[in-house]
Design an enzyme around this catalytic site. Structure first.
Site, PDB file in Angstrom:
ATOM      1  N   TYR A   1     -10.024   7.758   5.899  1.00  0.00           N
ATOM      2  CA  TYR A   1     -10.572   8.838   5.078  1.00  0.00           C
ATOM      3  C   TYR A   1     -11.861   8.397   4.388  1.00  0.00           C
ATOM      4  CZ  TYR A   1      -6.339  11.723   5.476  1.00  0.00           C
ATOM      5  OH  TYR A   1      -5.312  12.513   5.936  1.00  0.00           O
TER       6      TYR A   1
ATOM      7  N   GLU B   1       4.826   4.433   3.824  1.00  0.00           N
ATOM      8  CA  GLU B   1       4.279   5.681   4.367  1.00  0.00           C
ATOM      9  C   GLU B   1       5.421   6.662   4.643  1.00  0.00           C
ATOM     10  OE1 GLU B   1       2.502   8.792   5.665  1.00  0.00           O
ATOM     11  OE2 GLU B   1       1.272   7.124   4.925  1.00  0.00           O
TER      12      GLU B   1
ATOM     13  N   ASP C   1      -2.972  12.004  -2.211  1.00  0.00           N
ATOM     14  CA  ASP C   1      -3.059  13.453  -2.334  1.00  0.00           C
ATOM     15  C   ASP C   1      -3.382  13.789  -3.791  1.00  0.00           C
ATOM     16  OD1 ASP C   1      -2.583  16.242  -2.500  1.00  0.00           O
ATOM     17  OD2 ASP C   1      -1.092  16.131  -0.896  1.00  0.00           O
TER      18      ASP C   1
ATOM     19  N   GLU D   1       0.868  -1.186   0.000  1.00  0.00           N
ATOM     20  CA  GLU D   1       0.000   0.000   0.000  1.00  0.00           C
ATOM     21  C   GLU D   1       0.896   1.225   0.000  1.00  0.00           C
ATOM     22  OE1 GLU D   1      -3.819   2.058   2.244  1.00  0.00           O
ATOM     23  OE2 GLU D   1      -2.437   0.859   3.445  1.00  0.00           O
TER      24      GLU D   1
END
Length: 219
Positions: free
Chosen positions: A198, A71, A120, A46
């Site tokens: 989210y 991340e 983003d 991911e």
């Protein structure tokens, strides 16, 4: 979205180098065989894991696969690590690094699936090259994915979704699944979907969730 710095998260990351690779040198290849008990298992990555609900749930549900949470933010990496330790997820590793260096961290044809969740959108045209579905990122994903390996993408941003569909189509990718309202697909698809933090937030507001699955084909 940048998270507030949490000293406990940074400290936790520093205490667990066996679980987190914190900003490794892109010039030195990672030996994943030393990070996972069984490297013959399928590998899923991911990109941009945030607080980690999606990837930790996926790892918990699929003990027969290996997972990497890539991340950039150390605080987020610490949050993922906390869940990993609580759930004893031995099949999950955390890579705290820039996605732009992804080909330095994974060997060619090594990953089976790559997840892009609520990336983003970088809406300004001048920032197009930063979008995780820009052609240079797609080129990198193609290198690390096995032939037939899949990208699964979700977003609440209609602009990013339209851009991503066009970008992937222009790159010659094949679409296996496209949805402009994921949460109102058939029961089987909805049941299989793992929400991110989210996603839960946006869906609760009534926002449609866009999703697609695509691959580069087998040459």
């Amino acid at each position: 979205m940048r998270l507030r710095n949490k000293p406990w998260a940074v400290k936790l990351v520093q205490e667990h180098p066996e679980s987190v690779l914190d900003r490794p040198d892109p010039e030195k290849q990672i030996d994943w065989s030393q990070r996972f008990a069984d490297c013959s298992r399928p590998l899923e990555i991911e990109v941009g894991s945030g607080k980690g609900h999606f990837i930790t749930t996926l790892a918990e549900q699929n003990p027969d696969k290996n997972f990497v949470a890539l991340e950039l933010q150390v605080t987020a990496a610490g949050m993922i690590l906390r869940t990993k330790l609580e759930k004893k997820l031995d099949n999950l590793q955390i890579l705290c690094a820039d996605a732009a260096d992804i080909t330095a961290f994974f060997a060619a044809n090594s990953a089976d699936t790559l997840y892009l969740n609520f990336s983003d959108p970088w809406p300004k045209t001048k920032h197009e090259k930063r979008r995780l579905t820009y052609k240079t990122f797609l080129e990198k994903y193609k290198k690390i994915l096995k032939p037939g390996g899949q990208i699964e993408f979700k977003t609440d941003n209609s602009g990013l979704f339209s851009y991503s569909v066009a970008s992937m189509n222009n790159y010659g990718m094949h679409f296996d699944f496209v949805s402009v309202d994921l949460h109102h697909e058939n029961e089987e698809i909805v049941a299989k979907n793992i929400e991110t933090e989210y996603e839960h937030k946006f869906a609760a507001k009534g926002n449609p969730i866009y999703a697609l699955h695509a691959d580069f084909g087998v040459e």
